[in-house]
Motif scaffolding. Structure first.
Motif, PDB file in Angstrom:
ATOM      1  N   MET A 671       0.781  -1.305   0.122  1.00 54.30           N
ATOM      2  CA  MET A 671       0.180  -0.139   0.094  1.00 54.30           C
ATOM      3  C   MET A 671       0.836   1.247  -0.068  1.00 54.30           C
ATOM      4  O   MET A 671       0.685   2.321  -0.715  1.00 54.30           O
ATOM      5  N   ALA A 725       6.941   8.762   9.678  1.00 51.45           N
ATOM      6  CA  ALA A 725       5.846   9.334  10.217  1.00 51.45           C
ATOM      7  C   ALA A 725       4.479   9.251   9.218  1.00 51.45           C
ATOM      8  O   ALA A 725       3.608   8.695   9.750  1.00 51.45           O
ATOM      9  N   GLU A 728       3.571   5.357   9.800  1.00 53.58           N
ATOM     10  CA  GLU A 728       3.021   5.305  11.220  1.00 53.58           C
ATOM     11  C   GLU A 728       1.713   6.029  10.995  1.00 53.58           C
ATOM     12  O   GLU A 728       0.524   5.476  11.815  1.00 53.58           O
ATOM     13  N   ASP A 729       1.371   6.937  10.300  1.00 55.51           N
ATOM     14  CA  ASP A 729       0.290   7.647  10.172  1.00 55.51           C
ATOM     15  C   ASP A 729      -0.950   6.481   9.604  1.00 55.51           C
ATOM     16  O   ASP A 729      -1.916   6.254  10.353  1.00 55.51           O
ATOM     17  N   TRP A 730      -0.609   5.947   8.582  1.00 54.52           N
ATOM     18  CA  TRP A 730      -1.357   5.083   8.062  1.00 54.52           C
ATOM     19  C   TRP A 730      -1.528   3.765   8.839  1.00 54.52           C
ATOM     20  O   TRP A 730      -2.736   3.218   8.914  1.00 54.52           O
ATOM     21  N   GLN A 732      -1.576   3.640  11.971  1.00 53.61           N
ATOM     22  CA  GLN A 732      -2.239   4.043  13.478  1.00 53.61           C
ATOM     23  C   GLN A 732      -3.710   4.555  13.068  1.00 53.61           C
ATOM     24  O   GLN A 732      -4.440   4.106  13.933  1.00 53.61           O
ATOM     25  N   CYS A 733      -3.742   5.117  11.913  1.00 59.77           N
ATOM     26  CA  CYS A 733      -4.969   5.617  11.868  1.00 59.77           C
ATOM     27  C   CYS A 733      -6.126   5.318  10.789  1.00 59.77           C
ATOM     28  O   CYS A 733      -6.999   5.614  10.596  1.00 59.77           O
ATOM     29  N   GLU A 734      -5.474   4.118   9.798  1.00 61.35           N
ATOM     30  CA  GLU A 734      -6.198   3.631   8.664  1.00 61.35           C
ATOM     31  C   GLU A 734      -6.318   2.275   9.038  1.00 61.35           C
ATOM     32  O   GLU A 734      -7.121   1.659   9.012  1.00 61.35           O
ATOM     33  N   TRP A 736      -5.361  -0.040  11.368  1.00 57.92           N
ATOM     34  CA  TRP A 736      -4.862  -0.334  12.861  1.00 57.92           C
ATOM     35  C   TRP A 736      -4.937  -1.763  13.206  1.00 57.92           C
ATOM     36  O   TRP A 736      -4.237  -2.154  14.217  1.00 57.92           O
ATOM     37  N   LEU A 876      -1.417   3.946  -1.944  1.00 57.27           N
ATOM     38  CA  LEU A 876      -1.672   5.227  -1.596  1.00 57.27           C
ATOM     39  C   LEU A 876      -1.212   6.130  -2.926  1.00 57.27           C
ATOM     40  O   LEU A 876      -0.001   5.990  -3.528  1.00 57.27           O
TER      41      LEU A 876
ATOM     42  N   ARG B  28     -11.251   7.359   3.768  1.00 55.44           N
ATOM     43  CA  ARG B  28     -10.650   7.142   2.625  1.00 55.44           C
ATOM     44  C   ARG B  28     -11.512   6.759   1.292  1.00 55.44           C
ATOM     45  O   ARG B  28     -12.383   6.127   1.201  1.00 55.44           O
ATOM     46  N   ARG B  55      -7.298  15.842  13.921  1.00 53.19           N
ATOM     47  CA  ARG B  55      -6.316  14.706  14.182  1.00 53.19           C
ATOM     48  C   ARG B  55      -5.016  15.457  14.949  1.00 53.19           C
ATOM     49  O   ARG B  55      -4.426  16.619  14.430  1.00 53.19           O
ATOM     50  N   ARG B  57      -0.817  14.607  16.411  1.00 53.43           N
ATOM     51  CA  ARG B  57       0.238  13.521  16.789  1.00 53.43           C
ATOM     52  C   ARG B  57       0.918  14.035  18.117  1.00 53.43           C
ATOM     53  O   ARG B  57       1.478  15.087  18.091  1.00 53.43           O
ATOM     54  N   GLY B  63       4.569   9.711  19.889  1.00 51.54           N
ATOM     55  CA  GLY B  63       4.688   9.493  18.949  1.00 51.54           C
ATOM     56  C   GLY B  63       3.202   8.978  18.229  1.00 51.54           C
ATOM     57  O   GLY B  63       3.063   8.924  16.997  1.00 51.54           O
ATOM     58  N   LYS B  64       2.169   8.927  19.094  1.00 50.33           N
ATOM     59  CA  LYS B  64       0.934   8.527  18.700  1.00 50.33           C
ATOM     60  C   LYS B  64      -0.072   9.265  18.286  1.00 50.33           C
ATOM     61  O   LYS B  64       0.090  10.508  18.846  1.00 50.33           O
ATOM     62  N   TRP B  65      -0.807   9.105  17.198  1.00 53.76           N
ATOM     63  CA  TRP B  65      -1.943   9.945  16.652  1.00 53.76           C
ATOM     64  C   TRP B  65      -2.824   9.858  17.670  1.00 53.76           C
ATOM     65  O   TRP B  65      -3.364   8.686  18.221  1.00 53.76           O
ATOM     66  N   ALA B  83      -6.978   7.423  17.956  1.00 53.90           N
ATOM     67  CA  ALA B  83      -7.374   7.459  16.658  1.00 53.90           C
ATOM     68  C   ALA B  83      -8.139   6.290  16.081  1.00 53.90           C
ATOM     69  O   ALA B  83      -8.435   6.531  14.946  1.00 53.90           O
ATOM     70  N   GLN B  84      -8.061   5.291  16.733  1.00 54.98           N
ATOM     71  CA  GLN B  84      -8.540   3.964  16.193  1.00 54.98           C
ATOM     72  C   GLN B  84     -10.290   3.885  16.408  1.00 54.98           C
ATOM     73  O   GLN B  84     -10.824   2.951  17.035  1.00 54.98           O
TER      74      GLN B  84
END
Lengths: 986, 109
Positions: A671, A725, A728-730, A732-734, A736, A876, B28, B55, B57, B63-65, B83-84
């Motif tokens: 991805m 980062a 990690e964004d993807w 943690q936030c998409e 997970w 992506l 998305r 959002r 971070r 380091g977490k969102w 965030a989850q």
């Protein structure tokens, strides 16, 4: 003429005389003086010229609100312009210079502007200078530049040091007057942790000058005993010379401590910025006196009544032999009485109110001072100094009834609470009709993260102008004895029926020369909103931010609009309360501490061996290594040739290295990358591209599969942190629920590229690993021991040559580098820098993130379709790349360019197209993205983006030469070197 | 300077310790999505005066969102949450309702 009285001055230490200079003149003052009081003591009333008209200006105030007395302080590396003389404590050897005049303060050529005031009204910039167009360059702009600006900027780097304090307390109290002290006593006795700050060097505020009796003692004694008690409390901290500059979101308070401005030889920081988080912020910031708007209220010698009193009581300054007091309230009578008690003459008190019956006026009358109710100053006589005033009816139109000779005027238009901090973060104000002032509206405070009020206001700042009420507001019910005051009467224009000729001489904003007539003009021309009128007239936009002028200006605007003052509203108060030094904002973060420099394990060697640096992110990479008298160009040529002909070494440790591991790591990387890293076999490497969701190419690099569930992703040097980062964004936030772990291990490894036909020979002589073509073919990697060092060897190339990148643990990096130098000595091994790396990759047609890409380029533009797994369902940026504009065949695409005669094309040059656009500029059809001199081909080479580029091979195009002309170039394949890849593969 | 509490590590942090990441709960739109869905996904954002979901971070911390519900006008923070999540949790919605009865933000209320 102002002068020092032989006795008195509660802040003066006459046993300590101090010498200082003003415009090179040697002058004398005493310890305890401010620069302002010392200058007045020496008869220096004229202190500066105004911004627009270069009007002569003297001191108006005695404190932070002073608009006129701006001076340059110090010299050389310690020079600071635009400092208020009222806030500068005198010290031995202080050097002050006046500003905004030429050739001298006394005789200023710019003062001709004041003769032109009728032609320089509000908004004159917009009206006067429009035509003819050519006049801008030769007439208007030089004129404006000559006139504009106050102080001159310092010519040397700042020689002082600065620091930040981070402070957490229960309660911070701003203001060390009696309200602030009372609030500190109350909270301190409750055991709360308190920080009390005061902007001046002294405690007690106005009370110690105005001298009410508090709790059976003088205000001075009460302040002393309050300080004594506070000093015994371990939970209370107190700082003078510390100004709260701004109250910000969620209660963050910033304060500015002038640590050693008053004693420059003291070691340590000059200023300190306090960054305060308090449970509660209490504002005891007092009030500022307002001027009155009468014609000539800017002539040197016209001062605020409270300032006259301050200078007299604190510093034994006589403002002149004869001081006329003009007022609309009782408080100014204190000034008249103080002058009288000091043996000075007060010929008359001009009071705009029709009836004057209070206790203070009575005391003045008892002292034999003439009081004239219902009267106004029609006009002040004098230019560089007050010589007299004309008196008339306040309700009249300006007819003079009497001339009174005097050399100073003390004016009071009432008081305005200093509500700035309250308002900075959204606290609202309410109009107090009786006292004609805005005070904080406690029901609409600035709010914090939980919706709680983050500030409260106490004392005079809260609109309690009397001593007893102010103390009670701060939590202390004490016996106070002071004369009762009768109500004031708002007076915004004096006299109220004044015509245009007088209004043109009534100044509202002294620093920016804004007059009553300007604000009225703005209203007539439709600038009815206070924010518009402010910008049109520049009212309140000077460095004093309208501390004296705002309410008067607002009232004049309301009058012109025939609206109530609260309906007109106020302009927005913005931090800082008074200007703070840039140095204090930077704190210790200057020079090498501004940003950390990241160093590879081999950095020291580079430094010792002629490296000339290129900053890449926070790293410093060698651009080239200069040998002997070489210049950069010669060095780069030598380095490129060494790689092409023998072998070179590149410190590649800065390249990003991200480990991606876990059961879902392959799926995840499919991805992230446009390709399919999940299909890389363990032991193999593959080039990959990373796009953002907009489809644009953001990073590239080689991905190696380390194990069944582990990949190592190389990123660009500058991209390591943000690609990590991004991953990690993807995660943690998409996605997970995917089991993936990422780690940025960039700094754990030292990595060296060994590139050139002799690379294998060098590695072989190190020994320990089979690096043959059969054992370690192109785009594979192996782990082993190389020359005794634990190493990963990647068979990858960014130069187009046979090349290995060797990674060892960071602490062994220097060993590896030296071993390679030694092993390569026989082949003339040559360390090369980033510029040679760029030239090598450009000869080979490899793209570079940030050169060929700029955040608007998709891989397809760079003919990198081969690196996209087209059958893959998703990655992506995939959907975005299908958007019509992205799929447009007219997008500029990557080609090479060969300039006529082998010239090197200018960087960023445009490829021109026929015709011109609406602005008379040539149409463009592409641009140069990379351009170098190629030592390998002995001519300039370039990469470019060109419309339909790949279909136009061999075509001649015109490229801008940066000087208005054109260079002809031929479109060619961007890959110039080793098109078959035999050397790479070798 | 805002203060937000990171729901992951529990630290109450100054804004300088955090990095903003734009609007929360953006869904998305990948391959197969229509042009207008892609446009909404990539470019269309709320700009409310009042409750907003963002959002953040904890960039210079764990380091977490995480996500935050905040009033853009008063800066009141109604809460932060992991965030989850695909929609604001009930207690966050309740906190907003207390201040702004009848509030709406996209499909949430």
């Amino acid at each position: 003429m102002s002068a020092r009285l032989p006795t008195g001055g509660r802040l003066l230490d006459r046993s300590q005389p101090l010498d200082f200079t003003f415009d090179g003149k040697r002058l004398h003052g005493y310890a305890g003086d401010t620069l302002a009081s010392a200058l007045l003591g020496q008869g220096q009333m004229l202190l500066g010229r105004s911004f627009k008209y270069h009007q002569p200006r003297g001191l108006v105030a005695s404190g932070a609100e002073e608009p006129n007395a701006l001076v340059g302080l110090g010299e050389g590396a310690f020079f600071e312009p635009n400092q208020r003389a009222t806030a500068a404590e005198l010290h031995a050897g202080l050097t002050a210079t006046s500003q905004n005049h030429w050739p001298s303060l006394e005789h200023d050529v710019g003062a001709v502007n004041s003769a032109l005031t009728r032609f320089l009204p509000a908004g004159f910039y917009y009206k006067t200078f429009l035509w003819p167009r050519s006049f801008w360059k030769h007439v208007y702009e030089p004129f404006i530049r000559q006139s504009a600006g106050l102080g001159k900027p310092p010519q040397e780097a700042d020689g002082s040091t600065y620091e930040h304090f981070h402070v957490h307390v229960d309660l911070v109290i701003v203001g060390g007057g009696i309200s602030g002290l009372a609030a500190a006593l109350t909270a301190g006795r409750e055991g709360r942790e308190v920080l009390l700050i005061e902007q001046t060097a002294h405690w007690g505020g106005r009370a110690v000058v105005d001298a009410p009796q508090i709790d059976g003692q003088s205000a001075e004694d009460w302040v002393k005993s309050a300080l004594q008690e506070l000093e015994t409390m371990a939970n209370v901290r107190m700082r003078t010379r510390t100004m709260a500059s701004g109250l910000y979101d969620h209660g963050y308070l910033m304060a500015y401590e002038r640590v050693s401005d008053h004693a420059p030889a003291t070691p340590g920081p000059r200023h300190r910025l306090w960054r305060i988080r308090a449970e509660e912020t209490r504002l005891a910031t007092g009030a500022l006196e307002r001027p009155l708007s009468f014609a000539g209220n800017d002539v040197p010698g016209v001062m605020l009544a409270s300032a006259v009193r301050d200078y007299l009581v604190n510093w034994a300054i006589s403002p002149g032999d004869r001081t006329v007091v003009v007022t609309n309230n009782d408080d100014a009578y204190r000034t008249a009485l103080a002058l009288y008690r000091a043996g000075l003459a007060v010929p008359v008190i001009v009071d705009a109110r029709p009836q004057v019956t209070g206790a203070l006026p009575q005391a003045a009358r008892d002292a034999g001072i003439r009081v004239e109710p219902g009267r106004a100053i029609v006009k002040v006589d004098g230019k560089k100094r007050v010589t007299g005033v004309e008196i008339g009816l306040q309700l009249g139109e300006g007819g003079a009834m009497e001339h009174i000779a005097c050399d100073a005027v003390a004016m009071s238009g009432g008081w305005s609470p200093a509500v700035h901090l309250w308002s900075h973060c959204g606290g609202k104000l309410t109009w107090d009709e009786a006292q004609a002032l805005f005070r904080p509206d406690a029901s609409r405070p600035p709010r914090g993260d939980k919706g709680q009020p983050i500030a409260s206001v106490t004392g005079t700042a809260n609109g309690h102008l009397g001593t007893a009420a102010a103390l009670a507001d701060a939590g202390l019910e004490l016996d106070v004895s002071e004369p009762a005051e009768e109500p004031m009467a708002p007076v915004w224009i004096m006299p109220q029926g004044a015509g245009p000729a007088l209004k043109r001489k009534m100044f509202l904003d002294y620093q920016n020369d804004v007059k009553v007539s300007d604000v009225e003009l703005a209203a007539r021309e439709g600038y009815e909103s206070v924010e518009h009128a402010k910008r049109y007239t520049t009212l309140g936009m000077a460095t004093d931010q309208g501390k004296l002028s705002n309410i008067n200006g607002l009232a004049v605007l309301s009058g012109a609009l025939n609206a109530a003052i609260p309906a007109t509203g106020t302009t927005t108060f913005r931090p800082p309360y008074t200007p703070i030094s840039m140095g204090s904002i930077a704190g210790a973060a200057r020079g090498p501490l501004f940003q950390p420099v990241r160093r590879t394990p081999i950095h020291g060697w580079h430094e010792a061996n002629g490296a000339t640096w290129e900053p890449v992110g926070q790293w410093r990479r060698p651009y080239a290594y200069l040998k002997g008298a070489e210049d950069r160009h010669t060095a780069v040529t030598r380095e490129v040739q060494a790689v092409r002909n023998s072998v070179g070494l590149l410190d590649a440790s800065t390249l990003g290295k991200i480990v991606v591991k876990g059961p879902d790591a392959g799926r995840f990387l499919d991805m992230i990358y446009t390709g399919r890293p999940s299909s890389i076999a363990v032991g193999k490497c593959r080039y990959g591209l990373i796009c953002n969701e907009n489809g644009f190419l953001v990073d590239d690099g080689v991905v190696a599969r380390l194990a069944e569930d582990t990949w190592l992703c190389h990123t660009t040097t500058g991209g390591a942190e943000h690609i990590h980062a991004h991953m990690e964004d993807w995660l943690q936030c998409e996605w997970w629920d995917w089991q993936v772990y990422t780690a940025n291990v960039t700094e754990e490894w030292a990595q060296v590229a060994v590139a050139g036909p002799k690379a294998r020979a060098v590695l072989e002589s190190l020994g320990g690993m089979d690096v043959s073509k059969a054992a370690l073919p192109f785009m594979t990697w192996a782990e082993g021991e190389l020359g005794g060092l634990p190493a990963r060897v990647f068979r990858i190339s960014f130069s187009g040559e046979l090349s290995y990148e060797i990674a060892v643990p960071a602490d062994r990096g220097m060993e590896l580098w030296e071993a390679l130098l030694q092993a390569g000595a026989a082949h003339g091994v040559t360390p090369y820098g980033t510029e040679a790396m760029h030239v090598l990759r450009a000869e080979k047609g490899f793209i570079m993130i940030g050169e060929e890409t700029d955040g608007t380029i998709i891989p397809q533009d760079l003919n990198l379709g081969w690196a996209i797994a087209k059958k893959k369902e998703d990655y992506l940026g995939k959907r975005a790349q299908e958007r019509p504009h992205m799929a447009d065949p007219k997008r500029w695409k990557l080609v090479g360019l060969e300039a006529d005669g082998g010239a090197v094309l200018p960087e960023g040059a445009y490829i021109m197209a026929p015709g011109e656009n609406a602005n008379g500029q040539r149409h463009t059809q592409g641009r140069v993205t990379s351009t170098y001199y190629s030592p390998t081909f002995g001519r300039g080479i370039a990469m470019a983006l060109l419309i339909h580029g790949p279909d136009r091979m061999g075509e001649m195009v015109e490229v801008t030469d940066g000087q208005g002309g054109a260079i002809t170039a031929r479109v060619c394949d961007p890959v110039l070197y080793d098109r078959e890849g035999e050397r790479l593969d070798g | 300077m805002l203060i937000l509490t990171c729901p992951c590590c529990g630290v109450t942090a100054d804004e300088t310790e955090l990095a903003g990441g734009g609007e929360a709960h953006v869904r998305r739109a990948g391959p197969g999505a229509s042009e207008s869905e892609v446009e909404d996904y990539l470019f269309m954002r709320e700009n409310p005066r009042g409750p907003h979901f963002e959002r953040w971070r904890h960039a210079y911390g764990c380091g977490k969102w995480f996500l935050a519900a905040r009033d853009t006008a008063t800066l009141e923070v109604f809460g932060t949450y992991p965030a989850q999540t695909t929609e604001p949790p009930e207690h966050i919605r309740a906190a907003i309702t207390e201040r702004h009865p009848g509030w709406r933000w996209r499909d949430f209320s």
